[in-house]
Design a protein around this motif. Structure first.
Motif, PDB file in Angstrom:
ATOM      1  N   LYS A  60       0.883  -1.308   0.147  1.00  0.00           N
ATOM      2  CA  LYS A  60      -0.158  -0.009   0.012  1.00  0.00           C
ATOM      3  C   LYS A  60       0.803   1.279  -0.080  1.00  0.00           C
ATOM      4  CE  LYS A  60      -3.782   2.613   0.494  1.00  0.00           C
ATOM      5  NZ  LYS A  60      -4.260   3.010  -0.702  1.00  0.00           N
ATOM      6  N   GLU A  63       2.008   1.709  -3.353  1.00  0.00           N
ATOM      7  CA  GLU A  63       1.273   2.359  -4.422  1.00  0.00           C
ATOM      8  C   GLU A  63       1.129   3.759  -4.031  1.00  0.00           C
ATOM      9  OE1 GLU A  63      -3.775   2.192  -4.553  1.00  0.00           O
ATOM     10  OE2 GLU A  63      -2.645   0.645  -3.366  1.00  0.00           O
ATOM     11  N   VAL A 127      -4.100  -2.431  -6.978  1.00  0.00           N
ATOM     12  CA  VAL A 127      -3.075  -1.337  -7.466  1.00  0.00           C
ATOM     13  C   VAL A 127      -3.532  -1.634  -9.051  1.00  0.00           C
ATOM     14  CG1 VAL A 127      -0.806  -0.940  -7.798  1.00  0.00           C
ATOM     15  CG2 VAL A 127      -1.673  -1.813  -5.610  1.00  0.00           C
TER      16      VAL A 127
END
Length: 193
Positions: A60, A63, A127
């Protein structure tokens, strides 16, 4: 009273992300993670829960810090096709920069765990969906402006671009140089007319 944390969680997450990016999930030992982050095992578990949860948080973080900002290139430039070409260039430059070739954390993790870890597959799918949406939108703008053939499916072209980018990343890890990777990108751009 609980003692306050004496570390920057974002820095520790970035350090863990870099370790997973370089070594992979399974090859990164707990002692390497604690060394890279500077956290004790107890702080690591108190903050992130487990090595697996740390990987999910690292994906995360990747991303948010690297993928999402790079997508702004698709909103800039003189034209949608030029914006797509610019992002291809950005990817090639990033993965062939001097130093070790780590590739892309998302691609690396997909290859390592994507087929056998449902939580990782879900995070990676999120993603990919974000990136494909960005490409679909820029392609639709190009179609609306007559720059990209509207008879072609914008979503299919976005899938194609994603496949090309993944291939480019894999080839870079195999030692392909920037000129060869730019050739692949140029051929991909020919499909986006």
């Amino acid at each position: 009273m609980a003692r306050p944390r004496e570390f920057n969680e974002s820095d520790a997450l970035g350090d863990a992300m870099n370790l997973f990016w370089q070594r992979g999930y399974e090859n990164a030992s707990l002692s390497e993670i604690t060394e890279a982050t500077g956290l004790s095992k107890s702080s690591l578990y108190d903050t992130f829960g487990s090595k697996h949860e740390l990987l999910l948080s690292s994906l995360k973080f990747y991303e948010d810090q690297l993928v999402a900002p790079s997508l702004t290139a698709l909103e800039e430039g003189p034209s949608p096709r030029a914006a797509i070409a610019k992002r291809f260039d950005m990817v090639v430059e990033g993965i062939t920069a001097p130093g070790p070739r780590w590739g892309c954390l998302i691609v690396n993790t997909t290859l390592e765990l994507g087929a056998r870890d449902a939580a990782v597959a879900k995070r990676i799918a999120a993603v990919h969906a974000k990136v494909e949406r960005a490409y679909t939108q820029v392609i639709e703008r190009g179609q609306a402006g007559g720059e990209i053939d509207s008879a072609k499916s914008a979503a299919s072209l976005a899938h194609y671009i994603m496949a090309c980018l993944t291939g480019i990343v894999c080839l870079s890890k195999a030692g392909f140089d920037a000129p060869r990777l730019r050739e692949v990108a140029a051929i991909a751009m020919q499909a986006i007319r």
